[in-house]
Design an enzyme around this catalytic site. Structure first.
Site, mmCIF file in Angstrom:
data_model
loop_
_atom_site.group_PDB
_atom_site.id
_atom_site.type_symbol
_atom_site.label_atom_id
_atom_site.label_comp_id
_atom_site.label_asym_id
_atom_site.label_seq_id
_atom_site.Cartn_x
_atom_site.Cartn_y
_atom_site.Cartn_z
ATOM 1 N N ARG A 238 0.979 -1.312 -0.071
ATOM 2 C CA ARG A 238 -0.094 -0.014 0.245
ATOM 3 C C ARG A 238 0.949 1.083 -0.121
ATOM 4 O O ARG A 238 1.827 1.318 0.819
ATOM 5 C CB ARG A 238 -0.967 -0.065 1.216
ATOM 6 C CG ARG A 238 -2.372 -0.736 1.148
ATOM 7 C CD ARG A 238 -3.109 -0.367 0.012
ATOM 8 N NE ARG A 238 -4.425 -1.383 0.014
ATOM 9 C CZ ARG A 238 -4.384 -2.532 -0.844
ATOM 10 N NH1 ARG A 238 -3.478 -2.658 -1.727
ATOM 11 N NH2 ARG A 238 -5.571 -2.878 -0.646
ATOM 12 N N GLU A 267 -4.104 7.247 -5.510
ATOM 13 C CA GLU A 267 -4.321 6.156 -6.951
ATOM 14 C C GLU A 267 -6.105 6.478 -7.278
ATOM 15 O O GLU A 267 -6.681 6.503 -6.287
ATOM 16 C CB GLU A 267 -4.216 4.824 -6.240
ATOM 17 C CG GLU A 267 -2.580 4.202 -5.965
ATOM 18 C CD GLU A 267 -2.696 3.033 -5.481
ATOM 19 O OE1 GLU A 267 -3.891 2.153 -5.761
ATOM 20 O OE2 GLU A 267 -1.556 2.374 -5.170
ATOM 21 N N HIS A 285 -0.381 -0.168 -10.016
ATOM 22 C CA HIS A 285 -1.371 -1.242 -8.993
ATOM 23 C C HIS A 285 -2.010 -2.199 -9.804
ATOM 24 O O HIS A 285 -3.032 -2.380 -9.762
ATOM 25 C CB HIS A 285 -2.371 -0.316 -8.312
ATOM 26 C CG HIS A 285 -2.886 -1.205 -6.951
ATOM 27 N ND1 HIS A 285 -3.249 -0.386 -5.847
ATOM 28 C CD2 HIS A 285 -3.029 -2.387 -6.849
ATOM 29 C CE1 HIS A 285 -3.670 -1.352 -4.775
ATOM 30 N NE2 HIS A 285 -3.395 -2.417 -5.402
HETATM 31 C C1 8YV Z 1 -6.377 -5.431 -5.926
HETATM 32 C C2 8YV Z 1 -5.276 -5.224 -3.738
HETATM 33 O O1 8YV Z 1 -5.920 -5.043 -7.220
HETATM 34 O O2 8YV Z 1 -6.071 -7.401 -3.035
HETATM 35 C C3 8YV Z 1 -5.552 -5.957 -2.563
HETATM 36 O O3 8YV Z 1 -5.589 -5.564 -1.577
HETATM 37 O O4 8YV Z 1 -4.887 -4.151 -3.491
HETATM 38 C C4 8YV Z 1 -5.129 -5.777 -5.235
HETATM 39 O O5 8YV Z 1 -5.020 -6.947 -5.174
HETATM 40 C C5 8YV Z 1 -7.490 -4.656 -5.872
HETATM 41 O O6 8YV Z 1 -7.905 -4.572 -4.496
HETATM 42 C C6 8YV Z 1 -8.858 -5.275 -6.463
HETATM 43 O O7 8YV Z 1 -9.794 -5.353 -6.274
#
Ligand code: 8YV
Length: 319
Positions: A238, A267, A285
């Site tokens: 993150r 983001e 991301h």
């Molecule tokens: C995803 C992410 O791209 O899983 C997570 O926490 O940040 C990523 O894998 C995203 O959240 C898809 O919904």
């Protein structure tokens, strides 16, 4: 009557098929991004929501969810976009999608490491823009990672898989985690009780911990000052973990050799000050963005929704 499930973003066809077969599904095939008020509005007539990390369920949003909404089944392993205490207080079940994205994210972490160590962005841009007019053995010399020390911050599922991939480069694994792992999971990795100790030991520091009030901004000026001169930072977890202004300072002063980043404080968009630097390898991301993993994440979120409506405890409950 089937429960109504809102899928906030465009997921894979296979996931759309399954949710439409099993539920009264509200899909978003155009992938329109909801504003906060649109999200609240869209949730008013649903029994479950399957959001991504792009939908913020703050305490304020959660307070305005309808009583019929039983579960927020996230399509993500990270749940920092959901106020878990507020959801719990309202009796709304919250789930995530662990495990299924570990391989894909580990691949991106290794890509970020290599992209940073071997000056991937700089080289790519030079060739692409027709500026590759000179070659010499002294040209574009980077850092070799083979045999060096790979430092994992947060030795959970993604951290462990990434460490396994790094072992493939003959790297010695060091890690910092809240708890020391069992020897079977540790596989000879060297445990550091403090982050400071890990930072002082590793040639590559790769972040794999969740974003919480304890970890926000943990990579700050003091942390960069503790890293080995010429070390590399990788972040696929993150953006909030890193003080990006401090990172720019560490990269421009030469304290760090380079950084490989898939996540940012802002983001979408990223950070223009980081983007201006040659010694940063940047991705938007996409850690879990493979077809296999997107299917698996969607199915896992649906497994959790299925459990809630079948009166079972969902496998991935986080609140
Ligand atoms: C995803 C992410 O791209 O899983 C997570 O926490 O940040 C990523 O894998 C995203 O959240 C898809 O919904």
């Amino acid at each position: 009557m089937k429960p109504v499930v809102l899928v906030t973003r465009r997921l894979t066809d296979a996931v759309h098929e399954r949710v439409s077969r099993d539920y009264d599904a509200i899909l978003n095939p155009e992938d329109r991004v909801f504003t906060r008020d649109e999200l609240i509005e869209a949730c008013q007539s649903v029994d479950a929501v399957l959001p991504c990390h792009s939908e913020i369920f703050s305490a304020e949003v959660i307070a305005r969810l309808p009583a019929r909404l039983k579960v927020i089944a996230n399509h993500s392993v990270g749940v920092d976009h959901v106020d878990l205490a507020a959801a719990k207080a309202r009796g709304i079940v919250v789930t995530n999608t662990p495990d299924v994205l570990s391989d894909a994210t580990a691949e991106i972490a290794i890509l970020c490491m290599l992209g940073a160590a071997r000056r991937g962005s700089e080289g790519d841009r030079m060739v692409r823009e027709g500026r590759w007019t000179f070659w010499s053995p002294a040209f574009m010399v980077g850092r070799q990672v083979s045999g060096k020390r790979f430092g994992v911050v947060g030795m959970g599922r993604v951290g462990q898989v990434t460490a396994e991939r790094a072992r493939g480069f003959g790297m010695e694994i060091h890690y910092h985690n809240r708890r020391r792992l069992e020897p079977a999971l540790e596989k000879g990795a060297i445990f550091h009780e403090t982050l400071e100790s890990l930072l002082g030991a590793a040639d590559v520091v790769s972040l794999h911990c969740p974003s919480t009030s304890d970890t926000t901004g943990m990579m700050n000026d003091a942390a960069f000052a503790r890293m080995k001169p010429g070390a590399i930072l990788v972040n696929t977890a993150r953006g909030a973990l890193v003080d990006e202004e401090a990172l720019v300072r560490a990269l421009t002063s030469g304290r760090l050799f380079a950084a490989g980043l898939d996540v940012f404080r802002t983001e979408p968009g990223g950070n223009p000050a980081l983007a201006a630097l040659d010694n940063v390898f940047l991705l938007p991301h996409i850690g879990s963005a493979t077809t296999e993993t997107r299917d698996a994440m969607g199915f896992r979120a649906l497994d959790n929704i299925d459990a809630v409506f079948a009166g079972r405890e969902p496998g991935d409950r986080v609140a």
